[in-house]
Design a protein around this motif. Structure first.
Motif, PDB file in Angstrom:
ATOM      1  N   GLN A 101      45.778  54.208  31.878  1.00  0.00           N
ATOM      2  CA  GLN A 101      44.731  53.241  32.180  1.00  0.00           C
ATOM      3  C   GLN A 101      45.419  51.895  32.389  1.00  0.00           C
ATOM      4  O   GLN A 101      46.281  51.515  31.576  1.00  0.00           O
ATOM      5  CB  GLN A 101      43.764  53.132  30.991  1.00  0.00           C
ATOM      6  N   ASP A 132      38.242  53.869  31.596  1.00  0.00           N
ATOM      7  CA  ASP A 132      37.798  54.104  30.215  1.00  0.00           C
ATOM      8  C   ASP A 132      37.155  52.796  29.731  1.00  0.00           C
ATOM      9  O   ASP A 132      37.860  51.851  29.371  1.00  0.00           O
ATOM     10  CB  ASP A 132      39.020  54.484  29.360  1.00  0.00           C
ATOM     11  N   HIS A 133      35.829  52.758  29.735  1.00  0.00           N
ATOM     12  CA  HIS A 133      35.126  51.500  29.466  1.00  0.00           C
ATOM     13  C   HIS A 133      35.324  51.026  28.019  1.00  0.00           C
ATOM     14  O   HIS A 133      35.365  49.829  27.757  1.00  0.00           O
ATOM     15  CB  HIS A 133      33.636  51.646  29.789  1.00  0.00           C
ATOM     16  N   GLU A 134      35.445  51.984  27.110  1.00  0.00           N
ATOM     17  CA  GLU A 134      35.659  51.612  25.705  1.00  0.00           C
ATOM     18  C   GLU A 134      37.023  50.928  25.545  1.00  0.00           C
ATOM     19  O   GLU A 134      37.151  49.907  24.869  1.00  0.00           O
ATOM     20  CB  GLU A 134      35.597  52.872  24.846  1.00  0.00           C
ATOM     21  N   LEU A 135      38.017  51.515  26.204  1.00  0.00           N
ATOM     22  CA  LEU A 135      39.359  50.931  26.152  1.00  0.00           C
ATOM     23  C   LEU A 135      39.363  49.551  26.816  1.00  0.00           C
ATOM     24  O   LEU A 135      39.964  48.594  26.293  1.00  0.00           O
ATOM     25  CB  LEU A 135      40.348  51.871  26.852  1.00  0.00           C
ATOM     26  N   GLU A 136      38.680  49.450  27.951  1.00  0.00           N
ATOM     27  CA  GLU A 136      38.589  48.152  28.643  1.00  0.00           C
ATOM     28  C   GLU A 136      37.998  47.099  27.702  1.00  0.00           C
ATOM     29  O   GLU A 136      38.522  45.975  27.600  1.00  0.00           O
ATOM     30  CB  GLU A 136      37.718  48.282  29.894  1.00  0.00           C
ATOM     31  N   ALA A 137      36.930  47.474  26.983  1.00  0.00           N
ATOM     32  CA  ALA A 137      36.297  46.521  26.056  1.00  0.00           C
ATOM     33  C   ALA A 137      37.280  46.099  24.968  1.00  0.00           C
ATOM     34  O   ALA A 137      37.346  44.918  24.596  1.00  0.00           O
ATOM     35  CB  ALA A 137      35.040  47.143  25.454  1.00  0.00           C
ATOM     36  N   SER A 138      38.067  47.058  24.458  1.00  0.00           N
ATOM     37  CA  SER A 138      39.050  46.722  23.411  1.00  0.00           C
ATOM     38  C   SER A 138      40.126  45.783  23.944  1.00  0.00           C
ATOM     39  O   SER A 138      40.539  44.838  23.265  1.00  0.00           O
ATOM     40  CB  SER A 138      39.742  47.986  22.883  1.00  0.00           C
ATOM     41  N   GLU A 141      38.640  42.379  24.377  1.00  0.00           N
ATOM     42  CA  GLU A 141      38.439  41.737  23.067  1.00  0.00           C
ATOM     43  C   GLU A 141      39.767  41.176  22.562  1.00  0.00           C
ATOM     44  O   GLU A 141      39.843  40.051  22.057  1.00  0.00           O
ATOM     45  CB  GLU A 141      37.853  42.764  22.086  1.00  0.00           C
TER      46      GLU A 141
END
Ligand SMILES: NC(=O)c1ccc[n+]([C@@H]2O[C@H](COP(=O)([O-])OP(=O)(O)OC[C@H]3O[C@@H](n4cnc5c(N)ncnc54)[C@H](OP(=O)(O)O)[C@@H]3O)[C@@H](O)[C@H]2O)c1
Length: 258
Positions: A101, A132-138, A141
């Motif tokens: 990613q 991977d939207h969760e990874l993008e958010a992390s 952040e």
């Protein structure tokens, strides 16, 4: 999320100081990685591949022209790659790291004091399916701890980063010019610097509070026929707007700052 920095130069140092935690990092042999570890704790890792194997997120902080060589060394060991490389788009990162990613970000140096601007290249629609939207958010952040993350379309990245990336140098030059001018009129450099810096900080906050309406801010401080009007007139006649346009043209014409 465990993070590793590839490269330990100016940008890596600013980012690591902003995060303020021990680092895992590499260099190309100058000793800069060990210097960063001496300052913040952590570990200098012997190779880029080993670093990629040991972390959840590899942050590329080397020069843009090392992209392919470093990617070849890392191979498929990286699961996620965040790049701060100038002029390096998401598609370029995907070509270099096809099994990871990838995220293209451009911070500026005030990340060191957690007041940076971090321009994030918003992935095009064609890339969203694999994201991977969760990874993008992390990742966002994580970089958000360093300042303000601003999402920008990939095609406008060059212009956006030509504003924020070089901006700290422009602001430093503007501050220096004002301090020198005040010194010529009798203020000490230290006092003038304090006045200029506090004025820049307060003006930025005021402009933001007024919805970026710069004309309103100027009108509110400019009495007809008054001293601000005379000062602004001198700046306009000296070509301040043309100077900034020429500067942006010069930066964009050569590609994103490296
Ligand atoms: N400076 C800025 O304001 C700014 C802003 C946004 C983005 N960037 C981007 O940040 C990146 C780094 O810029 P910089 O100013 O920090 O440059 P820099 O001070 O020259 O640092 C580059 C680092 O990369 C290391 N390096 C080179 N080849 C390597 C390799 N094969 N493996 C591991 N490390 C390697 C160098 O190692 P040695 O120490 O051993 O030489 C050095 O530590 C650039 O891509 C630039 O576009 C910079």
């Amino acid at each position: 999320m465990k993070i590793g920095l590839i490269g330990s130069g100016n940008m890596a140092r600013a980012i690591a100081r902003g995060w303020g935690e021990p680092v895992l990092c590499t260099d190309s042999g100058s000793g800069s990685a060990q210097a960063l570890v001496d300052e913040l704790g952590g570990e200098r890792v012997a190779s880029n591949r080993e670093l990629a194997e040991r972390v959840d997120l590899v942050v590329l902080c080397h020069k843009p022209y090392h992209l392919d060589a470093v990617a070849r060394e890392i191979g498929d060991a990286a699961r996620a790659v965040a790049s701060v490389l100038g002029g390096t788009s998401t598609p370029m990162l995907r070509r270099a790291y096809p099994s990871a990613q990838v995220f293209a970000l451009m911070p500026n140096t005030p990340v060191e004091v957690r007041q940076g601007v971090i321009v994030y290249a918003q992935p095009d629609a064609s890339l969203l399916a694999d994201l991977d939207h969760e990874l993008e958010a992390s990742v966002l952040e994580l970089f958000g701890r360093l300042g303000q993350v601003v999402h920008v379309a990939e095609r406008l990245m060059d212009v956006a980063t030509s504003v924020s990336g070089v901006g700290p140098a422009y602001q430093a030059l503007l501050a220096e010019a004002q301090v020198d001018a005040a010194v010529r009129h009798g203020l000490s450099a230290a006092l003038a610097a304090e006045l200029v810096n506090a004025t820049v900080r307060g003006s930025a906050a005021l402009i933001e509070a007024k919805g970026y309406d710069t004309l309103r801010v100027r009108r509110e401080v400019t009495s007809p026929g008054g001293s601000t009007a005379r000062g602004l007139d001198a700046l306009e006649r000296a070509g301040i707007r043309t100077a900034f346009q020429d500067a942006l043209n010069a930066v964009v014409a050569q590609g994103t700052p490296r």
